[in-house]
Design a protein around this motif. Structure first.
Motif, mmCIF file in Angstrom:
data_model
loop_
_atom_site.group_PDB
_atom_site.id
_atom_site.type_symbol
_atom_site.label_atom_id
_atom_site.label_comp_id
_atom_site.label_asym_id
_atom_site.label_seq_id
_atom_site.Cartn_x
_atom_site.Cartn_y
_atom_site.Cartn_z
ATOM 1 N N PRO A 108 0.854 -1.190 0.000
ATOM 2 C CA PRO A 108 0.000 0.000 0.000
ATOM 3 C C PRO A 108 0.892 1.242 0.000
ATOM 4 N N ARG A 109 0.461 2.259 -0.718
ATOM 5 C CA ARG A 109 1.318 3.442 -0.895
ATOM 6 C C ARG A 109 1.772 4.038 0.437
ATOM 7 N N SER A 110 0.922 3.930 1.444
ATOM 8 C CA SER A 110 1.263 4.509 2.744
ATOM 9 C C SER A 110 2.447 3.789 3.405
ATOM 10 N N ARG A 111 2.774 2.611 2.930
ATOM 11 C CA ARG A 111 3.853 1.828 3.548
ATOM 12 C C ARG A 111 5.137 1.867 2.735
ATOM 13 N N LEU A 112 5.200 2.729 1.730
ATOM 14 C CA LEU A 112 6.337 2.756 0.811
ATOM 15 C C LEU A 112 7.664 2.998 1.530
ATOM 16 N N ALA A 113 7.713 4.026 2.378
ATOM 17 C CA ALA A 113 8.965 4.358 3.052
ATOM 18 C C ALA A 113 9.412 3.211 3.950
#
Lengths: 474, 474
Positions: free
Chosen positions: B342-347
């Protein structure tokens, strides 16, 4: 309630009803199709556990299960067949999560689509698919039929917004498909397969759906044309100019006449013929610039064009489209068909429909999602006595009422001619309503026998004993 | 060539080859996976009739068929297993039709993706999906893996551009799926099911794909950040601002260091740390206005930001990304992984990968399609003697070479840790390359046993005797 002879799985307590009032309220959808016989009862599921219990019972006893949300379907998919359990999931209506960063929502199947859209609005987001029934239909029903809507012109159909599903299988087991990720090629696309499967492969009990930012602006343009061919050419010219309207709705002359019967002649068309009406919206940060280009393209196609200067004017233009279905329903029971053709064949399709209406002496009114080539030819028939229209607004609802047998042979002949015409133009039987029961007759003509055979075998993988919505869809 | 004992279906004349040179040229894809044993031979199909004949022969004789286009896959899906017929469809490379009005193309599977895009250009259109291998991979291969690319950030993956397919089934029969229409809910979504099925359900011999208008303008912005967390936060802020970049590519510090080892330090970052690099493009009529907004968002995230003033400057910014894979391939054999989160977990995902690299003492370089949360952690290992890299450009190609057995235990442990991490973050094993052989080990962990069992049964519907790419995918 116990299973047969008190053994085996049981229907969940407090959820299963057999009283006439509840059963009668759950027998029909909005297609007008009235199933023979009566369902065994209605399960008003409130949880995944309830759904699983119902499926375990049905699996053990071989009882058919007809899943329904709000019952707003237009193809008979939710019609309650004889001896079935109607599994109503409309009480499972929680929005479990909205993630602003991932731009997604996790919802139960009974959430009303407009409610999700509204809830997303608090985060500056929206749920893009907007079937005409958005105010009364559920996300689960939208997924079951892969519902479309006005904004598909730019944002795609329901399938394009579904990332992941929780599904209870025919034997009561729960699986998950898809992910919270935008991209996903791990295994076959079961999420896409369940979407549009009309309750025949499993029962959707949860969905993760994409949300999108609310556009910075929306601009509205409308136009009257002398004929449908000019309007269709204008729509194609808009696409060719690289513009992607968010909405492109077409009304034919017959539909316009029905609207003006209610509203009086639209003063905007200043006495000119109303051969077709086109309503276009552009959205996003370039909406106004695009609307100017759209205005110019429409004017070049000999239309009388109006660009809304403010929200009130936009609402007045939208009103012509919004009033169309209620205007038809004043005239009788509206049977809403749903063919799709390649966009290049849109004008031909409308003109063919007009010819078919004449040939079979059946009133047919055509509305179309023009940018998608998705047409709703609406056959208006006399309303059977003792039934009401079942709709009083632009809800996307067809009329409930008499069983099919009551329709005249000319109505069936006209419908048959319309479907055959759509296939002949390289089109298909249904763009956004589904097969249900009403379109099964033409399914093999559309898909071909081998394709249909594969679909049936595929269905049997998910439902080996044939308890999930038997007699519907493929 | 005759079937067993001269009876039954025969392999088509002039198409089937067993010479060592042809066979050797068709054994591997670009994953680095070397199958045991040798294929029976190679069929160089030039027509649908050839493909049907090969399948009829294979069906009658129980011979496995491994379909391939250009062999640019990165998961081993096109690796030629022992005793198989390699069915090469790369000679079926005609663009049959381009319709400007319907904005679609009808193509044979062997068309090189970039060739289609170029041909569409003559009509002011383009084919949106652009896997990094676009110059060397085929549409058929893109469909088999549901390939992604840089522009998916705005335009979706291959599946989002496929309208209809012609497919030869395992027994040689030909079916069509889908329609030339934008909307279509007639039956289950077999088109979507075949897309991404890695040659296990049938052989795609024709495809109708969507084309889109070439955007009026494209604007390019790039930025250096102190760390990946800031870059990922900036990407999310861009989405939150309602902007939809067409490209959003992230390079981590290790990858940047490898690039600068070749190019020397980028003078643009003026001595500041290069913790992450982000390349963003906006396209459409509002591209420049959006680029200004994107620039502001990036600057607010403490980046050194550059907006290209002209095409030459845009090319120089793109060059940093373009040089990344070749820079890694100078260091050794590049094993390109393909997780999505999910994009929110990229970092978190990038930071976890950096930790995993340290723990297992394996060099891992991360590039990501940041707006999609699709990461390519690239493990660089020593190149086996006697093999070459197999790639010399940003072709999306992994390195060919030694069989998996030659990889150290620490490489497998790192890969395992990366996949486990992706699943833990709500992600998946592969965003755009497919399962092939290399990711099968983790498939049940990702999908769950019951889902995987359904997928296998579904596969058996299409391929009851198990001749289509056995041992690959689900």
């Amino acid at each position: 309630m116990s299973g047969p002879e008190g053994r085996g799985p049981e229907l969940p307590d407090g959820v299963f009803r057999t009283d006439a009032e509840t059963v009668d309220a759950h027998r029909l959808d909005r297609s007008g199709w009235v199933p023979e016989g009566r369902p065994f009862g209605v399960a008003l599921a409130e949880s995944v556990a309830d759904v699983r219990a119902v499926l375990r019972y049905a699996h053990a006893t071989g009882t058919p299960v007809v899943t329904r949300g709000a019952g707003t379907g237009l193809s008979g998919g939710a019609g309650a067949t004889d001896g079935s359990i109607v599994l109503d999931v409309s009480r499972m209506n929680r929005i479990t999560e909205i993630s602003a960063v991932d731009q997604l929502a996790v919802v139960e199947p009974g959430v009303i689509t407009a409610d999700l859209d509204r809830a997303a609005g608090a985060y500056g987001l929206r749920y893009a698919p907007d079937p005409a029934s958005v105010a009364i239909s559920t996300i689960g029903g939208n997924i079951a039929t892969n519902a479309g809507g006005l904004r598909c012109a730019k944002y795609g159909v329901t399938r394009d917004s579904v990332l992941a599903l929780d599904v209870v299988l025919a034997d009561g087991e729960l699986i998950s498909t898809g992910h919270r990720t935008v991209k996903d090629v791990t295994g076959y696309d079961l999420t896409g397969l369940f979407t549009g499967s009309e309750g025949t492969l499993g029962v959707v009990v949860g969905a993760t759906v994409k949300l999108r930012p609310v556009p910075a602006a929306t601009a509205t343009v409308a136009a009257y044309f002398d004929d449908v061919a000019s309007a269709a050419a204008a729509v194609n010219a808009i696409s060719a100019a690289g513009l992607q309207p968010s909405v492109a709705e077409l009304l034919d002359a017959a539909t316009l006449a029905a609207v003006e019967e209610v509203t009086g002649p639209d003063p905007r068309r200043a006495g000119r013929a109303a051969g077709a009406f086109l309503l276009i919206q552009a959205d996003g940060s370039a909406a106004e610039a695009e609307a100017r280009q759209i205005h110019a393209v429409l004017a070049a196609h000999h239309a009388q064009v109006f660009t809304a200067g403010d929200d009130a004017e936009a609402a007045r233009l939208l009103d012509v489209r919004r009033r169309a279905l209620p205007a038809l329903e004043r005239r009788g029971r509206a049977l809403i068909e749903d063919i799709a053709v390649p966009r290049s064949r849109l004008a031909e399709a409308v003109e063919e429909i007009q010819r078919i209406a004449k040939t079979h002496a059946v009133p047919v009114f055509t509305m179309a999602h023009a940018a998608d080539g998705n047409l709703h030819p609406i056959i208006v028939v006399e309303r059977a006595t003792g039934t009401d229209s079942g709709t009083d607004s632009d809800s996307g609802g067809g009329a409930q009422g008499a069983p099919d047998g009551d329709l005249g042979a000319n109505v069936w002949a006209a419908a048959d001619a319309i479907f055959t015409m759509a296939l002949g133009l390289g089109g298909t039987l249904t763009g956004e309503h589904g097969i249900g029961v009403l379109k099964r007759k033409w399914l093999a003509d559309d898909l071909g026998e081998r394709n249909l055979d594969l679909q049936r075998r595929l269905r049997a993988v998910f439902d080996p004993t044939g308890i999930l919505n038997p007699g519907k869809a493929v």
